[in-house]
Design a protein around this motif. Structure first.
Motif, PDB file in Angstrom:
ATOM      1  N   PHE A   1       0.818  -1.231   0.000  1.00 19.18           N
ATOM      2  CA  PHE A   1       0.000   0.000   0.000  1.00 19.18           C
ATOM      3  C   PHE A   1       0.849   1.276   0.000  1.00 19.18           C
ATOM      4  CE2 PHE A   1      -2.706  -3.173   2.306  1.00 19.18           C
ATOM      5  CZ  PHE A   1      -3.646  -3.330   1.307  1.00 19.18           C
ATOM      6  N   ASN A   2       2.164   1.097  -0.106  1.00 19.36           N
ATOM      7  CA  ASN A   2       3.040   2.263   0.034  1.00 19.36           C
ATOM      8  C   ASN A   2       2.769   3.351  -1.010  1.00 19.36           C
ATOM      9  OD1 ASN A   2       4.251   1.301   2.279  1.00 19.36           O
ATOM     10  ND2 ASN A   2       6.220   0.780   1.327  1.00 19.36           N
ATOM     11  N   SER A   3       2.593   2.939  -2.259  1.00 21.50           N
ATOM     12  CA  SER A   3       2.439   3.970  -3.295  1.00 21.50           C
ATOM     13  C   SER A   3       1.153   4.763  -3.072  1.00 21.50           C
ATOM     14  CB  SER A   3       2.461   3.354  -4.692  1.00 21.50           C
ATOM     15  OG  SER A   3       1.425   2.413  -4.821  1.00 21.50           O
ATOM     16  N   LEU A   4       0.104   4.064  -2.686  1.00 22.86           N
ATOM     17  CA  LEU A   4      -1.159   4.756  -2.420  1.00 22.86           C
ATOM     18  C   LEU A   4      -1.032   5.632  -1.169  1.00 22.86           C
ATOM     19  CD1 LEU A   4      -3.880   4.911  -3.779  1.00 22.86           C
ATOM     20  CD2 LEU A   4      -4.632   2.915  -2.479  1.00 22.86           C
ATOM     21  N   ARG A   5      -0.360   5.075  -0.173  1.00 24.27           N
ATOM     22  CA  ARG A   5      -0.157   5.818   1.069  1.00 24.27           C
ATOM     23  C   ARG A   5       0.666   7.083   0.814  1.00 24.27           C
ATOM     24  NH1 ARG A   5       0.219   2.308   5.052  1.00 24.27           N
ATOM     25  NH2 ARG A   5       1.712   1.104   3.829  1.00 24.27           N
TER      26      ARG A   5
END
Lengths: 209, 389
Positions: free
Chosen positions: A196-200
């Motif tokens: 979820f890092n890119s969305l986060r």
């Protein structure tokens, strides 16, 4: 209010944007995940709007720009599924953004400065295929996934779709969760997972805009 | 056809631009957003040399009082003032429109010597029957109020712009009044006379239809007669069947006064005057559109009296009538169902429908801005349940 959610089934008319950051998603599952991430990160001032599917985003985005209060929106994020081709989804989003005469992002996941600043996130990634399921699958617990894989082997369907795998996994949770939207709402997903890092990161960047 | 509109200093609108007008344009917005003011601005613009007369007919107090005009008798104010932004006639009203490839600007301003006549001499000469606190005036003051109308037309075909200017004056004669402690109190009607009468035609023939301004029966009969002479009575009947599918026949009968009669199934002819509000409204709309070829039809609160299930059929018939006559319709509504019905009726005619939602400006709440929706944008907004009212 930290997060405003609109266009969910049965909701009232969207009258105005009151929050400085607006995220547009293509369905209620994406909406639930984005809301869960915003709350998990304790971000403030977000409005997550369901665009009711992936069709007609050009007209829909123009309509969004005409909602009362849009002139005060600071950052706008578009979250779209890659589906069969992440690059095609990215190009489609850019076409809609250009038609709405908004600042046109050049790099996926990065805010294009302007009024408002605009970014596009393709999930699971711009060079990938798939949708929310592909994004979430890596976050599922490995030992439980071994059981899910075994279940589909037992059924002699080794090519089970991501959607089927996700549903089997969610059904096996205690308590079971009907879909990703319900799982996200009940915090049954590991939102700290790097998938979820890119969305986060996008939400963090919007929050800082 | 009106293609765009810009309004300055009119009613509550300091400055407003409507970049696109379609053959059928719907205006939405909250109360007091300026929907009716836009209709009125179009009415004034279309009147051109007759703008002063048009202004007198649309001044709201005039319309609400059913014939009387609540003129404030004062040397410092004029009855025109209600038309100006902030009631300040110091800044002229300016209405600019792109119309059939030409830019037509209609300006209205009040000359410096805007009021002639005075209360004092009249009062001195007026025999009054006094009571302890008030005096009833038998000889009443009259005032004259002037209005300058300018018309400027620029066209790509003609390098020299055309300029015309008119000054018209209304003389208001008070019918009855009391002189009380707070000054002159109007208690009766005002007779108004506009001079000189203009012999110039309106720029475009426009009909203004609102909840309080439905056409009188005689006008409806005249319009239907013209429709009948033009062989378009079937279109009129179809339009009426949109709201009353069982309607079979429309005719003019006279039992003294010629009246429009309708026949349902095999029943007797019934006068239109006894019909419900929705039927009368649709009759007004259809007659106005079909009769006023290439004209302008302005409809305030179009949905009034029409059941929501009939709205799509009514819009379909309006679309057919507009195509047939070349008229342009600008209509206001407060109804989401009305907007949905219009979208459904026009969804296969992309350039026929435009919706304009009036909103407060995000930066300056006092200003009004127009959010325009073409068919594709409208479809998206409806699908996402955005509030278009």
């Amino acid at each position: 209010m930290t997060v405003m959610i609109t266009a969910r089934e049965g909701s009232n008319y969207l009258n105005s944007f009151e929050e400085p950051h607006v995220v547009l998603v293509e369905g209620k599952e994406d909406q639930a995940l984005v809301v869960a991430l915003i709350e998990h990160e304790a971000l403030q001032g977000f409005h997550v709007h369901d665009m009711i599917g992936k069709d007609g985003w050009t007209g829909k985005l123009r309509a969004i720009c005409r909602v009362r209060g849009f002139g005060k929106v600071v950052s706008l994020g578009l979250v779209r599924d890659a589906d069969n081709n992440g690059r095609t989804a990215w190009t489609s989003c850019r076409t809609s953004i250009a038609a709405a005469r908004l600042p046109l992002p050049n790099i996926p996941g990065q805010l294009q400065p302007g009024r408002p600043s605009v970014a596009v996130a393709i999930i699971p990634g711009v060079d990938s295929t798939g949708a929310l399921e592909e994004l979430c699958l890596p976050s599922f617990q490995a030992e439980h996934m071994a059981c899910v894989d075994g279940y589909f082997r037992c059924l002699a369907s080794p090519d089970a779709s991501s959607k089927a795998i996700v549903q089997a996994y969610l059904a096996g949770l205690q308590p079971s969760r009907r879909d990703l939207a319900v799982a996200a709402r009940h915090r049954a997903l590991d939102l700290t997972h790097p998938t979820f890092n890119s969305l986060r990161d996008l939400l963090q960047e919007m929050n800082s805009a | 056809m009106y293609e765009s509109l810009q309004i300055d200093n009119f009613r509550g609108l300091r400055h407003l631009e409507l970049p696109v007008l379609a053959p059928v344009t719907i205006l939405t917005g909250r109360n007091n957003a300026g929907k009716t003011s836009i209709l009125e601005a179009l009415f004034l613009h279309s009147a051109g040399p007759r703008a002063a007369q048009a202004l007198l007919t649309i001044l709201r107090p005039y319309r609400l009082s059913g014939g009387g005009l609540n003129v404030e008798f004062s040397r410092n104010s004029t009855p025109w003032e209600m038309a100006f932004y902030n009631r300040d006639p110091g800044e002229p009203i300016r209405i600019v429109a792109e119309w059939d490839g030409r830019q037509v600007t209609v300006g209205l301003s009040v000359p410096r010597d805007r009021v002639s006549g005075s209360i004092a001499p009249n009062l001195q000469s007026a025999p009054a029957s006094s009571t302890s606190s008030t005096s009833t005036l038998s000889a009443l003051p009259s005032f004259s109020y002037s209005m300058r109308i300018t018309i400027d037309i620029e066209s790509r075909q003609s390098p020299a712009p055309e300029h015309r200017e008119f000054i018209q004056t209304i003389t208001a004669q008070l019918g009855q009044a009391l002189l009380g402690p707070s000054g002159l109190q109007q208690t009766g009607g005002v007779s108004l006379e506009l001079k000189p009468e203009t012999d110039s035609d309106a720029l475009i023939l426009a009909y203004f239809l609102g909840p309080q301004t439905r056409s009188p029966q005689a006008e409806l009969v005249q319009r239907y007669t013209n429709i009948r002479l033009d062989g378009k009575e079937r279109l009129f009947l179809h339009a009426m069947q949109a709201i009353a599918p069982e309607m079979k026949k429309i005719e003019i009968l006279s039992t003294g006064t010629p009246t429009l009669y309708v026949t349902f199934r095999d029943g007797p002819p019934l006068p239109m005057t006894v019909m419900g509000e929705g039927i009368v409204a649709v009759a007004n709309y259809a007659a106005a559109i079909l009769e006023n070829k290439r004209g302008l039809i302005l409809i305030d609160e179009i949905e009034n009296g029409i059941h929501y299930t009939a709205l799509e059929r009514v819009w379909q018939q309006i679309g057919r009538a507009v195509k047939d006559s070349g008229a342009q319709v600008v209509a206001s509504t407060h109804s989401y169902e009305c907007v949905q019905a219009a979208y459904s009726a026009f969804r296969k005619s992309p350039n026929q429908l435009q919706l304009i939602q009036l909103q407060s400006d995000d930066d300056s709440q006092a200003a009004t801005v127009a959010a325009d929706y073409d068919l594709e944008t409208l479809e998206g907004a409806l699908e996402m349940r955005l509030d278009l009212r």
